[in-house]
Design a protein around this motif. Structure first.
Motif, short mmCIF file in Angstrom:
data_model
loop_
_atom_site.label_atom_id
_atom_site.label_comp_id
_atom_site.label_asym_id
_atom_site.label_seq_id
_atom_site.Cartn_x
_atom_site.Cartn_y
_atom_site.Cartn_z
N GLY A 3 -10.10 5.99 -0.69
CA GLY A 3 -9.97 4.94 -1.70
C GLY A 3 -10.34 5.49 -3.05
O GLY A 3 -11.30 6.25 -3.16
N PHE A 24 -12.89 -7.34 -1.21
CA PHE A 24 -13.67 -6.19 -1.66
C PHE A 24 -15.11 -6.54 -1.99
O PHE A 24 -16.00 -5.72 -1.80
CB PHE A 24 -12.99 -5.49 -2.85
CG PHE A 24 -13.27 -6.10 -4.19
CD1 PHE A 24 -14.27 -5.59 -4.98
CD2 PHE A 24 -12.53 -7.18 -4.64
CE1 PHE A 24 -14.54 -6.14 -6.22
CE2 PHE A 24 -12.78 -7.73 -5.88
CZ PHE A 24 -13.79 -7.21 -6.67
N SER A 71 -10.11 -0.43 4.55
CA SER A 71 -9.14 -1.51 4.78
C SER A 71 -8.72 -1.66 6.23
O SER A 71 -8.23 -2.71 6.63
CB SER A 71 -7.92 -1.33 3.89
OG SER A 71 -7.26 -0.13 4.21
N SER A 125 -4.74 4.64 -8.07
CA SER A 125 -5.26 3.58 -8.92
C SER A 125 -4.72 3.80 -10.33
O SER A 125 -4.41 4.92 -10.72
CB SER A 125 -6.80 3.61 -8.94
OG SER A 125 -7.31 2.52 -9.69
N ASP A 165 -10.59 4.18 -7.34
CA ASP A 165 -10.44 3.11 -8.32
C ASP A 165 -10.90 3.61 -9.68
O ASP A 165 -11.86 4.38 -9.77
CB ASP A 165 -11.26 1.87 -7.92
CG ASP A 165 -10.91 0.68 -8.80
OD1 ASP A 165 -9.71 0.32 -8.89
OD2 ASP A 165 -11.81 0.12 -9.44
N SER A 197 -4.91 7.74 -1.96
CA SER A 197 -5.07 6.47 -2.64
C SER A 197 -4.65 6.64 -4.10
O SER A 197 -4.77 7.73 -4.66
CB SER A 197 -6.53 6.01 -2.55
OG SER A 197 -6.71 4.75 -3.16
N LYS A 245 -10.47 0.12 -0.25
CA LYS A 245 -9.27 0.86 0.14
C LYS A 245 -9.56 1.78 1.33
O LYS A 245 -8.74 1.89 2.24
CB LYS A 245 -8.73 1.66 -1.04
CG LYS A 245 -8.19 0.78 -2.16
CD LYS A 245 -7.78 1.62 -3.35
CE LYS A 245 -7.26 0.77 -4.49
NZ LYS A 245 -6.88 1.58 -5.67
N ARG A 268 0.84 -1.20 0.00
CA ARG A 268 0.00 0.00 0.00
C ARG A 268 0.88 1.26 0.00
O ARG A 268 1.95 1.26 0.59
CB ARG A 268 -0.88 0.04 1.24
CG ARG A 268 -1.89 -1.06 1.30
CD ARG A 268 -2.74 -0.92 2.54
NE ARG A 268 -3.20 -2.23 2.98
CZ ARG A 268 -4.12 -2.39 3.89
NH1 ARG A 268 -4.66 -1.37 4.50
NH2 ARG A 268 -4.50 -3.61 4.23
N GLU A 288 -14.21 -1.42 -5.01
CA GLU A 288 -12.75 -1.34 -4.91
C GLU A 288 -12.31 -0.09 -4.14
O GLU A 288 -11.44 -0.14 -3.29
CB GLU A 288 -12.11 -1.35 -6.30
CG GLU A 288 -12.09 -2.70 -6.95
CD GLU A 288 -10.94 -3.57 -6.50
OE1 GLU A 288 -10.10 -3.13 -5.68
OE2 GLU A 288 -10.87 -4.71 -6.96
N ALA A 289 -12.92 1.06 -4.46
CA ALA A 289 -12.58 2.30 -3.76
C ALA A 289 -12.94 2.19 -2.28
O ALA A 289 -12.16 2.58 -1.41
CB ALA A 289 -13.30 3.49 -4.40
#
Length: 167
Positions: free
Chosen positions: A69, A128, A118, A51, A71, A49, A115, A39, A111-112
């Motif tokens: 997060g 996820f 997490s 991506s 993505d 974050s 993150k 990370r 996905e976002a």
């Protein structure tokens, strides 16, 4: 992202995007090293974050946030993958025609959110697709183990972009 779009170029482009996002957020520090688990480690006081796809890298930094997060998803999500990743209620209420999202949008949202959430679980036990998505007062919310974050999604013809911020 410059050719050949391989892992090294994607990593470098992600770090350049992170440096630009840190500068825009007011950080004097622009370097984002990797943690042992891979990370990105953003400077104290700046949650962020990164991506990337094979051709595009983005970073989001929010000063004072607990976690962020982001993505980006360029691929169409096949229906069998959507059936696995999205719960029946998510497909029924959030996908068109009842909802405003595509499967790719919701995949990016999960996905976002993963993150941003997490810290709720440990790697290996928190995946996820276990995140639940719902709508509340017109906003998309992602939740796992009693923790939730708002998720913003923007979709173009060939790309879905999602950001989740944990305050």
């Amino acid at each position: 992202m410059p050719s050949p779009h391989g892992p090294a170029e994607q990593f470098a482009a992600g770090r350049r995007a992170a440096a630009a996002a840190l500068a825009a957020a007011g950080s004097a520090e622009r370097t984002v090293p990797r943690a042992r688990d891979g990370r990105p480690l953003f400077p104290q006081g700046f949650a962020g974050s990164i991506s990337h796809t094979g051709r595009l890298a983005v970073a989001v930094v929010v000063p004072g946030a607990e976690a962020v997060g982001v993505d980006i998803e360029p691929a169409v999500i096949p229906s069998r993958v959507a059936a696995f990743v999205l719960r029946a209620q998510e497909r029924r209420l959030l996908l068109a025609p009842a909802g405003a999202h595509t499967a790719r949008d919701l995949f990016a949202a999960k996905e976002a959110a993963f993150k941003a959430l997490s810290c709720v679980g440990t790697l290996g036990e928190f995946l996820f697709w276990q995140i639940g998505l719902s709508r509340s007062d017109g906003a998309l919310l992602a939740a796992h183990r009693g923790e939730s974050v708002p998720v913003w999604v923007r979709s173009e013809a060939d790309l879905s972009f999602a950001v989740a911020i944990r305050r």
